[in-house]
Design a protein around this motif. Sequence first.
Motif, PDB file in Angstrom:
ATOM      1  N   LYS A  52       0.837  -1.195   0.000  1.00  0.00           N
ATOM      2  CA  LYS A  52       0.000   0.000   0.000  1.00  0.00           C
ATOM      3  C   LYS A  52       0.876   1.250   0.000  1.00  0.00           C
ATOM      4  N   TYR A  55       3.147   1.167  -3.517  1.00  0.00           N
ATOM      5  CA  TYR A  55       2.473   1.201  -4.820  1.00  0.00           C
ATOM      6  C   TYR A  55       1.083   1.827  -4.786  1.00  0.00           C
ATOM      7  N   ILE A  57      -1.647   0.554  -3.624  1.00  0.00           N
ATOM      8  CA  ILE A  57      -2.724  -0.406  -3.850  1.00  0.00           C
ATOM      9  C   ILE A  57      -3.224  -0.941  -2.517  1.00  0.00           C
ATOM     10  N   LEU A  59      -5.320  -3.943  -0.620  1.00  0.00           N
ATOM     11  CA  LEU A  59      -5.764  -5.327  -0.772  1.00  0.00           C
ATOM     12  C   LEU A  59      -6.644  -5.698   0.412  1.00  0.00           C
ATOM     13  N   THR A  66      -7.238 -11.769  -3.183  1.00  0.00           N
ATOM     14  CA  THR A  66      -5.994 -11.277  -2.583  1.00  0.00           C
ATOM     15  C   THR A  66      -5.041 -12.430  -2.325  1.00  0.00           C
ATOM     16  N   HIS A  69      -3.352 -13.222  -5.471  1.00  0.00           N
ATOM     17  CA  HIS A  69      -2.335 -12.225  -5.831  1.00  0.00           C
ATOM     18  C   HIS A  69      -1.055 -12.427  -5.028  1.00  0.00           C
ATOM     19  N   PHE A  79      -0.372  -8.304 -10.559  1.00  0.00           N
ATOM     20  CA  PHE A  79      -1.428  -7.502  -9.947  1.00  0.00           C
ATOM     21  C   PHE A  79      -1.029  -6.031  -9.891  1.00  0.00           C
ATOM     22  N   ILE A  80       0.175  -5.755  -9.435  1.00  0.00           N
ATOM     23  CA  ILE A  80       0.652  -4.358  -9.338  1.00  0.00           C
ATOM     24  C   ILE A  80       0.656  -3.735 -10.730  1.00  0.00           C
ATOM     25  N   HIS A  81       1.140  -4.472 -11.700  1.00  0.00           N
ATOM     26  CA  HIS A  81       1.179  -3.976 -13.083  1.00  0.00           C
ATOM     27  C   HIS A  81      -0.233  -3.652 -13.577  1.00  0.00           C
ATOM     28  N   SER A  82      -1.194  -4.520 -13.267  1.00  0.00           N
ATOM     29  CA  SER A  82      -2.566  -4.288 -13.738  1.00  0.00           C
ATOM     30  C   SER A  82      -3.188  -3.070 -13.066  1.00  0.00           C
ATOM     31  N   GLN A  83      -2.767  -2.754 -11.848  1.00  0.00           N
ATOM     32  CA  GLN A  83      -3.294  -1.601 -11.135  1.00  0.00           C
ATOM     33  C   GLN A  83      -2.704  -0.277 -11.615  1.00  0.00           C
ATOM     34  N   ARG A  84      -1.542  -0.361 -12.223  1.00  0.00           N
ATOM     35  CA  ARG A  84      -0.848   0.844 -12.701  1.00  0.00           C
ATOM     36  C   ARG A  84      -1.386   1.332 -14.041  1.00  0.00           C
TER      37      ARG A  84
END
Length: 85
Positions: A52, A55, A57, A59, A66, A69, A79-84
């Motif tokens: 958090k 990045y 994000i 969860l 979660t 992930h 997951f981090i890439h998809s959130q960016r």
Amino acid sequence: MQSLYLEIKHLIIKTLNLDELTVDDIDTDAALFGDGLGLDSIDALELGLAMKNQYGIVLSAESEETRQHFFSVATLAAFIHSQRV
């Protein structure tokens, strides 16, 4: 993605005080919990907070998604890439 894998491995080592490990000791595709790296639920909470902060994000600890992930460095990176994006 390779640089994100390294970032996550460094974050795991730093956050959980695993100074005896190097990034090479953490298999990108291996499980982080149980028979893999051997992390536990307290580690998951600490790691979630670090994610958090690092990045931005959030969860849900209760979510089955979660848990998926958090399976490995590779799944966390995806997951981090998809959130960016």
